[in-house]
Design an enzyme around this catalytic site. Sequence first.
Site, short mmCIF file in Angstrom:
data_model
loop_
_atom_site.label_atom_id
_atom_site.label_comp_id
_atom_site.label_asym_id
_atom_site.label_seq_id
_atom_site.Cartn_x
_atom_site.Cartn_y
_atom_site.Cartn_z
N ARG A 47 -81.12 96.67 -23.59
CA ARG A 47 -79.93 96.74 -22.72
C ARG A 47 -80.44 97.40 -21.13
NH1 ARG A 47 -80.03 101.36 -21.60
NH2 ARG A 47 -78.32 101.03 -20.36
N GLY A 48 -79.37 97.25 -20.29
CA GLY A 48 -79.79 97.76 -19.15
C GLY A 48 -80.21 96.28 -18.25
N ALA A 49 -79.78 96.40 -17.00
CA ALA A 49 -79.97 95.12 -16.08
C ALA A 49 -81.39 94.95 -15.91
CB ALA A 49 -79.11 95.38 -14.78
N ARG A 89 -75.88 87.40 -21.62
CA ARG A 89 -75.00 88.31 -21.23
C ARG A 89 -74.76 87.91 -19.68
NH1 ARG A 89 -76.03 94.48 -22.17
NH2 ARG A 89 -73.75 94.64 -21.99
N GLN A 196 -73.97 104.77 -23.94
CA GLN A 196 -75.42 104.85 -23.79
C GLN A 196 -75.94 106.22 -22.99
OE1 GLN A 196 -73.06 102.40 -23.35
NE2 GLN A 196 -73.95 100.44 -23.04
N ASP A 237 -75.47 96.59 -12.17
CA ASP A 237 -75.86 95.30 -13.03
C ASP A 237 -76.05 94.09 -12.07
OD1 ASP A 237 -74.68 96.91 -15.17
OD2 ASP A 237 -75.88 95.66 -16.01
N ASN A 247 -70.85 97.80 -12.34
CA ASN A 247 -71.85 98.58 -13.15
C ASN A 247 -70.69 98.82 -14.67
OD1 ASN A 247 -74.24 100.24 -13.79
ND2 ASN A 247 -72.78 101.99 -13.49
N LYS A 248 -71.40 99.58 -15.42
CA LYS A 248 -70.86 100.12 -16.51
C LYS A 248 -69.23 100.63 -16.44
CE LYS A 248 -72.01 99.77 -20.06
NZ LYS A 248 -71.63 98.49 -20.72
O1 MRU Z 1 -74.16 97.46 -21.30
P1 MRU Z 1 -75.51 98.15 -20.63
O2 MRU Z 1 -75.93 99.08 -21.52
O3 MRU Z 1 -76.42 96.65 -20.76
O4 MRU Z 1 -74.98 98.14 -19.30
C1 MRU Z 1 -76.01 98.92 -18.45
C2 MRU Z 1 -75.41 99.61 -17.24
O5 MRU Z 1 -74.40 99.22 -16.79
C3 MRU Z 1 -76.57 100.19 -16.24
O6 MRU Z 1 -75.99 101.19 -15.57
C4 MRU Z 1 -77.12 99.22 -15.10
O7 MRU Z 1 -77.83 98.04 -16.10
C5 MRU Z 1 -77.98 99.81 -14.60
S1 MRU Z 1 -79.72 99.95 -15.56
C6 MRU Z 1 -80.82 100.31 -14.24
#
Ligand code: MRU
Length: 345
Positions: A47-49, A89, A196, A237, A247-248
């Site tokens: 996970r993470g963009a 996603r 996370q 994201d 973002n999250k």
């Molecule tokens: O749902 P996730 O864990 O994939 O969400 C991740 C985030 O929101 C991060 O802050 C974002 O992807 C930036 S990662 C460098």
Amino acid sequence: MFRTIEWLDDTSQVRLVDQTKLPLALEHIITGSHERIAESIKIMEIRGAPAIGAAAGMGIALAAIESKAKTRADLIEYLENAAITLNTRPTAVNLTWATSRMLEVARTTSGNVADIIGKLIEEAKEIAEEDVRMCRSMGENALEFIKPGFTIQTICNAGSLATVHLGTVGAVVRVAHEKYDGNIKVYSAETRPRQQGARLTVFEFMEDDIDTTLITDGMIGTVFREGRVDCCVVGADRILRTGHVINKIGTYTMAIAAKYHKIPFYSVAPTSTIDMTTNPEDVVIEERDPNEIRMINGEYVTVPDAKVYNPAFDMTPPELIDAIITDRGIVKNPTEEKMLKLFSK
Ligand code: MRU
């Protein structure tokens, strides 16, 4: 820190860290199947963009190997379907960015099927290498704002584990830590419901001996009022040409609290996260399984059929953002005009 995702040349497979097991166990998934990569993205083993972008790029390369196509047309059709499978996603733009880039390579490479497959493997590896380089540049660019002795508030995980290596926020913290002889601290918000921040950010910063304090999401305002942090640095994201940062979930609330307390708020993201075409009202915010909120570690913490709303991301408007820090440069007090200046190409 190790690499979150890697292409294994010897076996033409992909190896990724299973993030659902951290921090209790460091386990890897090794696969040669693009469908398994799609599943990993969906259930957030990766996970993470930027990390899911790299995974999707490698997923297309795996699909090309799996396809057994005899003609270019058959291969491209197979890859187009694989791209649909991999886009599990909807919010992080890196996913479509990577699959579109890979499809473009397939369409524009001359030669036979084997030539295209070879080129796709190279491109997938290049997406990953580029991500590492972009992270380092973001970390260096951020030094304009991050001074020795600073305490940085983060949310979610935008560290090594959210990218191929180093991280976006991770790079900001690590480059400053390196440059200032360790004189940098982090407050990590737990980040309900998937935690996370607690599971991943605390784990990876502690691995690197970075002074990290874990707080629950509800403590952010108090930490700001008590003067414990100097700035907020969050990932993204998707960042729109209007300067909106997606973002999250919880990022928006943090930005409002930061504005009230006059704490600078920065978002850091690579070029692959910039979306110059979508309008704010058209961004799809992923809604995840209600049980992510109803349960912790497989146990109900509420009435089992409690009504739940579980958006995974939120959108922070540009007026709450002091700067967007990218590998290409910095956009202070973001506006559409300034975003266009840096990202029109
Ligand atoms: O749902 P996730 O864990 O994939 O969400 C991740 C985030 O929101 C991060 O802050 C974002 O992807 C930036 S990662 C460098």
